[in-house]
Design a protein around this motif. Sequence first.
Motif, PDB file in Angstrom:
ATOM      1  N   ALA A   1       0.844  -1.189   0.000  1.00 37.39           N
ATOM      2  CA  ALA A   1       0.000   0.000   0.000  1.00 37.39           C
ATOM      3  C   ALA A   1       0.887   1.251   0.000  1.00 37.39           C
ATOM      4  O   ALA A   1       2.002   1.235   0.538  1.00 37.39           O
ATOM      5  N   PRO A   2       0.427   2.353  -0.614  1.00 38.39           N
ATOM      6  CA  PRO A   2      -0.929   2.554  -1.154  1.00 38.39           C
ATOM      7  C   PRO A   2      -1.094   2.183  -2.627  1.00 38.39           C
ATOM      8  O   PRO A   2      -2.185   2.287  -3.158  1.00 38.39           O
ATOM      9  N   LYS A   3      -0.027   1.758  -3.305  1.00 35.21           N
ATOM     10  CA  LYS A   3      -0.136   1.467  -4.736  1.00 35.21           C
ATOM     11  C   LYS A   3      -0.732   0.079  -5.005  1.00 35.21           C
ATOM     12  O   LYS A   3      -1.277  -0.161  -6.071  1.00 35.21           O
ATOM     13  N   TYR A   4      -0.596  -0.819  -4.045  1.00 39.27           N
ATOM     14  CA  TYR A   4      -1.092  -2.181  -4.232  1.00 39.27           C
ATOM     15  C   TYR A   4      -2.067  -2.541  -3.114  1.00 39.27           C
ATOM     16  O   TYR A   4      -1.907  -2.099  -1.968  1.00 39.27           O
ATOM     17  N   VAL A   5      -3.073  -3.343  -3.460  1.00 34.99           N
ATOM     18  CA  VAL A   5      -4.043  -3.848  -2.485  1.00 34.99           C
ATOM     19  C   VAL A   5      -4.052  -5.371  -2.573  1.00 34.99           C
ATOM     20  O   VAL A   5      -4.160  -5.937  -3.665  1.00 34.99           O
ATOM     21  N   TRP A   6      -3.952  -6.024  -1.422  1.00 31.95           N
ATOM     22  CA  TRP A   6      -3.968  -7.485  -1.379  1.00 31.95           C
ATOM     23  C   TRP A   6      -5.300  -7.973  -0.827  1.00 31.95           C
ATOM     24  O   TRP A   6      -5.854  -7.371   0.091  1.00 31.95           O
ATOM     25  N   LEU A   7      -5.815  -9.056  -1.401  1.00 38.38           N
ATOM     26  CA  LEU A   7      -7.052  -9.690  -0.947  1.00 38.38           C
ATOM     27  C   LEU A   7      -6.705 -11.004  -0.268  1.00 38.38           C
ATOM     28  O   LEU A   7      -6.041 -11.858  -0.867  1.00 38.38           O
ATOM     29  N   LEU A   8      -7.164 -11.150   0.965  1.00 34.71           N
ATOM     30  CA  LEU A   8      -6.879 -12.354   1.745  1.00 34.71           C
ATOM     31  C   LEU A   8      -8.180 -12.990   2.227  1.00 34.71           C
ATOM     32  O   LEU A   8      -9.178 -12.301   2.417  1.00 34.71           O
ATOM     33  N   PRO A   9      -8.181 -14.307   2.421  1.00 40.24           N
ATOM     34  CA  PRO A   9      -9.349 -14.926   3.075  1.00 40.24           C
ATOM     35  C   PRO A   9      -9.523 -14.348   4.469  1.00 40.24           C
ATOM     36  O   PRO A   9      -8.545 -14.095   5.182  1.00 40.24           O
ATOM     37  N   GLY A  10     -10.754 -14.117   4.864  1.00 39.96           N
ATOM     38  CA  GLY A  10     -11.005 -13.478   6.156  1.00 39.96           C
ATOM     39  C   GLY A  10     -11.197 -14.437   7.309  1.00 39.96           C
ATOM     40  O   GLY A  10     -11.632 -14.018   8.384  1.00 39.96           O
ATOM     41  N   LEU A  11     -10.871 -15.710   7.105  1.00 39.64           N
ATOM     42  CA  LEU A  11     -11.156 -16.726   8.120  1.00 39.64           C
ATOM     43  C   LEU A  11      -9.950 -17.113   8.956  1.00 39.64           C
ATOM     44  O   LEU A  11     -10.033 -18.040   9.756  1.00 39.64           O
ATOM     45  N   TYR A  12      -8.831 -16.436   8.749  1.00 39.39           N
ATOM     46  CA  TYR A  12      -7.650 -16.777   9.529  1.00 39.39           C
ATOM     47  C   TYR A  12      -7.863 -16.414  10.998  1.00 39.39           C
ATOM     48  O   TYR A  12      -8.584 -15.477  11.333  1.00 39.39           O
ATOM     49  N   SER A  13      -7.188 -17.146  11.859  1.00 37.61           N
ATOM     50  CA  SER A  13      -7.328 -16.902  13.293  1.00 37.61           C
ATOM     51  C   SER A  13      -6.672 -15.590  13.687  1.00 37.61           C
ATOM     52  O   SER A  13      -5.840 -15.036  12.961  1.00 37.61           O
ATOM     53  N   ARG A  14      -7.043 -15.097  14.858  1.00 37.55           N
ATOM     54  CA  ARG A  14      -6.465 -13.854  15.358  1.00 37.55           C
ATOM     55  C   ARG A  14      -4.952 -14.014  15.533  1.00 37.55           C
ATOM     56  O   ARG A  14      -4.484 -15.004  16.070  1.00 37.55           O
ATOM     57  N   GLY A  15      -4.220 -13.020  15.062  1.00 29.73           N
ATOM     58  CA  GLY A  15      -2.769 -13.049  15.227  1.00 29.73           C
ATOM     59  C   GLY A  15      -2.060 -14.049  14.334  1.00 29.73           C
ATOM     60  O   GLY A  15      -0.919 -14.425  14.614  1.00 29.73           O
ATOM     61  N   TRP A  16      -2.687 -14.468  13.215  1.00 30.31           N
ATOM     62  CA  TRP A  16      -2.063 -15.476  12.353  1.00 30.31           C
ATOM     63  C   TRP A  16      -0.734 -15.002  11.791  1.00 30.31           C
ATOM     64  O   TRP A  16       0.160 -15.814  11.511  1.00 30.31           O
ATOM     65  N   TRP A  17      -0.553 -13.705  11.620  1.00 33.19           N
ATOM     66  CA  TRP A  17       0.671 -13.164  11.031  1.00 33.19           C
ATOM     67  C   TRP A  17       1.843 -13.202  12.025  1.00 33.19           C
ATOM     68  O   TRP A  17       2.991 -12.971  11.639  1.00 33.19           O
ATOM     69  N   LYS A  18       1.551 -13.494  13.312  1.00 37.28           N
ATOM     70  CA  LYS A  18       2.614 -13.533  14.315  1.00 37.28           C
ATOM     71  C   LYS A  18       3.148 -14.944  14.551  1.00 37.28           C
ATOM     72  O   LYS A  18       4.099 -15.127  15.312  1.00 37.28           O
ATOM     73  N   LEU A  19       2.530 -15.938  13.915  1.00 37.61           N
ATOM     74  CA  LEU A  19       2.961 -17.321  14.110  1.00 37.61           C
ATOM     75  C   LEU A  19       4.265 -17.595  13.371  1.00 37.61           C
ATOM     76  O   LEU A  19       4.615 -16.899  12.410  1.00 37.61           O
ATOM     77  N   ASP A  20       4.986 -18.614  13.803  1.00 41.95           N
ATOM     78  CA  ASP A  20       6.269 -18.979  13.199  1.00 41.95           C
ATOM     79  C   ASP A  20       6.034 -19.945  12.045  1.00 41.95           C
ATOM     80  O   ASP A  20       5.671 -21.104  12.255  1.00 41.95           O
TER      81      ASP A  20
ATOM     82  N   GLU B   1     -12.971   6.949  -0.845  1.00 39.52           N
ATOM     83  CA  GLU B   1     -11.982   7.926  -0.380  1.00 39.52           C
ATOM     84  C   GLU B   1     -11.557   7.654   1.058  1.00 39.52           C
ATOM     85  O   GLU B   1     -10.394   7.849   1.417  1.00 39.52           O
ATOM     86  N   SER B   2     -12.504   7.201   1.906  1.00 37.26           N
ATOM     87  CA  SER B   2     -12.146   6.903   3.295  1.00 37.26           C
ATOM     88  C   SER B   2     -11.322   5.619   3.394  1.00 37.26           C
ATOM     89  O   SER B   2     -10.504   5.470   4.302  1.00 37.26           O
ATOM     90  N   LEU B   3     -11.539   4.699   2.473  1.00 39.16           N
ATOM     91  CA  LEU B   3     -10.748   3.457   2.471  1.00 39.16           C
ATOM     92  C   LEU B   3      -9.329   3.704   1.986  1.00 39.16           C
ATOM     93  O   LEU B   3      -8.375   3.091   2.476  1.00 39.16           O
ATOM     94  N   TRP B   4      -9.182   4.607   1.012  1.00 37.98           N
ATOM     95  CA  TRP B   4      -7.879   4.854   0.404  1.00 37.98           C
ATOM     96  C   TRP B   4      -7.543   6.338   0.514  1.00 37.98           C
ATOM     97  O   TRP B   4      -7.625   7.072  -0.466  1.00 37.98           O
ATOM     98  N   PRO B   5      -7.163   6.816   1.695  1.00 41.33           N
ATOM     99  CA  PRO B   5      -6.868   8.250   1.873  1.00 41.33           C
ATOM    100  C   PRO B   5      -5.707   8.737   1.015  1.00 41.33           C
ATOM    101  O   PRO B   5      -5.600   9.928   0.721  1.00 41.33           O
ATOM    102  N   ASP B   6      -4.825   7.816   0.596  1.00 42.49           N
ATOM    103  CA  ASP B   6      -3.676   8.195  -0.227  1.00 42.49           C
ATOM    104  C   ASP B   6      -3.968   8.074  -1.716  1.00 42.49           C
ATOM    105  O   ASP B   6      -3.061   8.148  -2.550  1.00 42.49           O
ATOM    106  N   GLY B   7      -5.233   7.859  -2.055  1.00 42.39           N
ATOM    107  CA  GLY B   7      -5.612   7.708  -3.451  1.00 42.39           C
ATOM    108  C   GLY B   7      -6.054   6.293  -3.748  1.00 42.39           C
ATOM    109  O   GLY B   7      -5.492   5.328  -3.220  1.00 42.39           O
TER     110      GLY B   7
END
Length: 332
Positions: free
Chosen positions: A20-39, A229-235
Motif C-alpha cells: 500500500a498505497p499502490k497495491y491492495v492485497w485480498l486475503l481470506p477473512g477466516l484466519y485466526s487472530r494473530g495469524w501473522w505472528k505465528l512462526d 476515499e475513506s478506504l484509500w486516503p492516499d488515493g
Amino acid sequence: SDPKMSYTVLCDAYYRGRMAPKYVWLLPGLYSRGWWKLDYGNASCTPDILRKMLNSTLAYTPDGYFVSEDKDTVTFSGLTPEQYEQEYSKRLLWKQYQIQNLTEFGISGSSFDATWAVALGLHIASERVSKNDSFGCDHIPGELVPLEEFHYQNARMGCLLRKSFHAVTFLGITGRITFNSNGSRIVNFVLFEQYHVAGDGAVSKKRVADIVFGNNGSKFVYKENVTAESLWPDGIPYDGAARERFHHNHIVLIITYSICATVGVVYCIICLIFNTTFRENRVIKPSSPNLNYLIIAGAALLYISVFLYVVSVESQQQQTYICMVSLQWNLS
C-alpha cells in the motif's frame, strides 16, 4: 486457504515493494487472530513486516462461514447459534484442543454444518436405495447398492449420491444450507473487511463493504459512512493488471542530442583526416599519431552511443536488446 501461503506471498511482496498505497492485497477473512505472528519458518519475514503489508489489505468471507446472528432460533441440529457458541467456547478450553492456530470460532460453524450436510446427504441416498428409487439416474450404468457396498466404478450410485447431496436443505448454525447445480453452497453475500494497523502496532479489522447477490447479478455495496476515499486516503489504487510502460523521449530532445552527436562524429572524421594527412608533420608527429587514432576512435564511439540512448522502444524485448548493445558498445 493456508495462512502460511498468504504469509509467504506477503513477505515476498514486501521485498518487491508491492505494498500500500499502490497495491491492495485480498486475503481470506477466516484466519485466526494473530495469524501473522505465528512462526512459519521464514527467517526473512517478521511480524513487523507483515503488519506493514496488512495495513489497508482487504479480507473477504462468504456469509455462510459465520455463525448466524439469529441467536435464539433452533437449528436442525437441535442447537441454537448461541448454544453452539457457548459449547464451542467451552471445548476450546479442553486440553486436547489446546493446539496452535485453533482459536475462537473461525470456520467452526461452517465445518459443523458441513458435517450435518454430509450426514443428511447420505441419509437421503440410503432412503432412495431402500426404496429402489434411482432418483432419475436410470440411464446411468451401474446398480443401486447399500452405501457400505459403494465403489467408485458404480456410476449410477455416483449419480444418486450427487443428486442426494444436491437435495440437501436445512437450517444450520450458519444459516440456511442449500446447494446450486454445481454443488456449491448458495450464499447471499460476501463481506469485506479492511485491516488497520494503529500507531502502537495493534492490528484490527473493520467491515467496510459487501458483495450482495440477487436475481439481477451481484452488487458491491459500501457500509454506512464508508466511501472509496475513506478506504484509500492516499488515493484509490489502480484497478487492473500491472501494465508495462516505456518512457519515450520527447522529439525535441531526440533531435537536439542527435544533432550534437552528429556534429561530434563529423568532428572526429575531420580530426581523423587531419591526423592522417599531417602525421609526418614535425608538429603532429611528436604527439604520436597512433595515439591520436585511438583517442579519435574512442570519441567517435561515445558520440555514436548517444543514438542508442535516445532511441524509443515499444516492447520489453526491444528495450533489453538496446540496453545490451549500449553496454557492449560502451565497454568496447
